[in-house]
Design a protein around this motif. Sequence first.
Motif, mmCIF file in Angstrom:
data_model
loop_
_atom_site.group_PDB
_atom_site.id
_atom_site.type_symbol
_atom_site.label_atom_id
_atom_site.label_comp_id
_atom_site.label_asym_id
_atom_site.label_seq_id
_atom_site.Cartn_x
_atom_site.Cartn_y
_atom_site.Cartn_z
ATOM 1 N N LYS A 73 22.777 -4.957 0.226
ATOM 2 C CA LYS A 73 21.690 -4.002 0.066
ATOM 3 C C LYS A 73 20.371 -4.763 -0.013
ATOM 4 N N ILE A 74 19.314 -4.102 0.422
ATOM 5 C CA ILE A 74 17.998 -4.740 0.481
ATOM 6 C C ILE A 74 17.170 -4.258 -0.706
ATOM 7 N N PRO A 75 16.698 -5.172 -1.570
ATOM 8 C CA PRO A 75 15.914 -4.758 -2.737
ATOM 9 C C PRO A 75 14.453 -4.500 -2.374
ATOM 10 N N ALA A 76 13.856 -3.522 -3.048
ATOM 11 C CA ALA A 76 12.441 -3.211 -2.855
ATOM 12 C C ALA A 76 11.889 -2.660 -4.158
ATOM 13 N N LYS A 77 10.580 -2.827 -4.347
ATOM 14 C CA LYS A 77 9.932 -2.407 -5.583
ATOM 15 C C LYS A 77 9.399 -0.981 -5.468
ATOM 16 N N SER A 78 9.520 -0.241 -6.567
ATOM 17 C CA SER A 78 8.898 1.072 -6.701
ATOM 18 C C SER A 78 8.445 1.199 -8.147
ATOM 19 N N GLY A 79 7.154 0.922 -8.379
ATOM 20 C CA GLY A 79 6.658 0.889 -9.748
ATOM 21 C C GLY A 79 7.316 -0.241 -10.510
ATOM 22 N N ASN A 80 7.918 0.089 -11.644
ATOM 23 C CA ASN A 80 8.606 -0.921 -12.451
ATOM 24 C C ASN A 80 10.084 -1.039 -12.107
ATOM 25 N N SER A 81 10.517 -0.283 -11.110
ATOM 26 C CA SER A 81 11.933 -0.264 -10.750
ATOM 27 C C SER A 81 12.186 -1.092 -9.496
ATOM 28 N N THR A 82 13.410 -1.581 -9.375
ATOM 29 C CA THR A 82 13.866 -2.225 -8.149
ATOM 30 C C THR A 82 14.907 -1.321 -7.505
ATOM 31 N N LEU A 83 14.605 -0.862 -6.294
ATOM 32 C CA LEU A 83 15.519 0.006 -5.560
ATOM 33 C C LEU A 83 16.369 -0.837 -4.618
ATOM 34 N N VAL A 123 11.475 3.907 4.493
ATOM 35 C CA VAL A 123 12.642 4.720 4.149
ATOM 36 C C VAL A 123 12.179 6.155 3.921
ATOM 37 N N ARG A 124 12.646 7.071 4.760
ATOM 38 C CA ARG A 124 12.307 8.491 4.645
ATOM 39 C C ARG A 124 10.800 8.714 4.540
ATOM 40 N N GLY A 125 10.050 7.988 5.365
ATOM 41 C CA GLY A 125 8.616 8.196 5.455
ATOM 42 C C GLY A 125 7.779 7.463 4.430
ATOM 43 N N THR A 126 8.405 6.679 3.550
ATOM 44 C CA THR A 126 7.685 5.940 2.512
ATOM 45 C C THR A 126 7.908 4.445 2.697
ATOM 46 N N LEU A 127 6.838 3.656 2.480
ATOM 47 C CA LEU A 127 6.940 2.204 2.577
ATOM 48 C C LEU A 127 7.184 1.608 1.194
ATOM 49 N N TYR A 128 8.199 0.738 1.101
ATOM 50 C CA TYR A 128 8.529 0.049 -0.141
ATOM 51 C C TYR A 128 8.434 -1.455 0.096
ATOM 52 N N GLU A 164 20.576 0.631 1.430
ATOM 53 C CA GLU A 164 21.530 0.247 2.458
ATOM 54 C C GLU A 164 20.795 0.163 3.797
ATOM 55 N N PRO A 165 21.215 -0.738 4.678
ATOM 56 C CA PRO A 165 20.525 -0.872 5.970
ATOM 57 C C PRO A 165 20.396 0.439 6.734
ATOM 58 N N ARG A 166 21.404 1.299 6.670
ATOM 59 C CA ARG A 166 21.354 2.550 7.432
ATOM 60 C C ARG A 166 20.247 3.483 6.944
ATOM 61 N N GLU A 167 19.749 3.267 5.708
ATOM 62 C CA GLU A 167 18.674 4.102 5.175
ATOM 63 C C GLU A 167 17.305 3.685 5.699
ATOM 64 N N ILE A 168 17.207 2.471 6.219
ATOM 65 C CA ILE A 168 15.915 1.893 6.600
ATOM 66 C C ILE A 168 15.614 2.224 8.061
ATOM 67 N N ASP A 169 14.443 2.805 8.315
ATOM 68 C CA ASP A 169 14.031 3.095 9.694
ATOM 69 C C ASP A 169 13.503 1.842 10.384
ATOM 70 N N TYR A 170 12.615 1.139 9.697
ATOM 71 C CA TYR A 170 12.065 -0.098 10.248
ATOM 72 C C TYR A 170 11.494 -0.937 9.117
ATOM 73 N N VAL A 171 11.210 -2.189 9.421
ATOM 74 C CA VAL A 171 10.575 -3.111 8.480
ATOM 75 C C VAL A 171 9.249 -3.538 9.089
ATOM 76 N N GLU A 172 8.206 -3.515 8.280
ATOM 77 C CA GLU A 172 6.862 -3.862 8.751
ATOM 78 C C GLU A 172 6.330 -5.048 7.955
ATOM 79 N N SER A 173 5.799 -6.042 8.651
ATOM 80 C CA SER A 173 5.144 -7.176 8.004
ATOM 81 C C SER A 173 3.641 -6.945 8.036
ATOM 82 N N MET A 174 3.017 -6.952 6.861
ATOM 83 C CA MET A 174 1.596 -6.644 6.778
ATOM 84 C C MET A 174 0.980 -7.459 5.654
ATOM 85 N N ASN A 175 -0.102 -8.173 5.973
ATOM 86 C CA ASN A 175 -0.797 -8.990 4.973
ATOM 87 C C ASN A 175 0.158 -9.937 4.245
#
Length: 304
Positions: free
Chosen positions: A197-207, A228-233, A210-221
Amino acid sequence: MDTKIYDSIPELLEGLSDHGSIHLECNQEVAEDIFQYIRSHWGAADTAFLTFQDKGYERQTVMEYIGFFHRLFGETRAVEDILEDFDLGDVRKAKMRSLRPGEYTKIQLARVSMQNAKLYFLAEPLTNLNEGAMGKILRWIEERREAGAQFVTINSSLRYALMMPGTAFYAEDGKFCEVEKDGEESEALEEELEILKIPAKSGNSTLLFEPREIDYVESMNKCSYLSVRGTLYQTQLPMYELEEVLKKAGFFRCHRSYLVNIQKAERFEKWTKNSYVLILNNKEHSQIPLSKGRIEEMKETFHW
């Protein structure tokens, strides 16, 4: 070839002669500074502007609004042709005050197209547009570039900057950094990570996604974000590690700044001679830049 880093707005805009057009991911404060600099240093007759503050005449219809500027600028194209070129035929009789954001953007782009300028400053020219309208705008930008015009565009997403013909930059710590082009030397890969599973931050939580949940990965700055479902983490994993892990799950490095879940890809399209995109089948129908040099690799990898 080394990527460019400019220390100031004057240096960035002097680079127009090298890049032809500059497409910048930045905030509105930086955008306003660039707008003011261009307005004070370029001749008014040679420039056209689409800014965040542009407002139309709310009581006019779209046809009346475009017709006014058609007469003002002495445009030779027929008004109906302009409406068609910018995907506005369906709203030609609508009042300006009733338009949705994407429709309003197209109207303002139609307006600046009639100025026949040497330099176009466009704020968020692709935001809120559907894929059909986006393709038409990109083709218009390329046509004007081929006629000798230059563009400076401001974008809240690096994805839009990468789609447009010219050179993409992002603003960081007062500097303007060119996005590395495909084909340049990539980062050295570290040891392969076995991650389910791929970890990502959301506030104070770590989500944990699963790869199938991810639409794409973006590298920025210099950071990586999972869509994931229209939100960037934001994730702490660098792009090269994500590529190594996710390629086993059907992800493809379609651009230096993007990894896409091929299972979510609906089709890929050529919008201009050097502009390709992957259209995803998610709710947003996301358009992801596809590097011309990676198309054959993608076809061979996935047997398309």
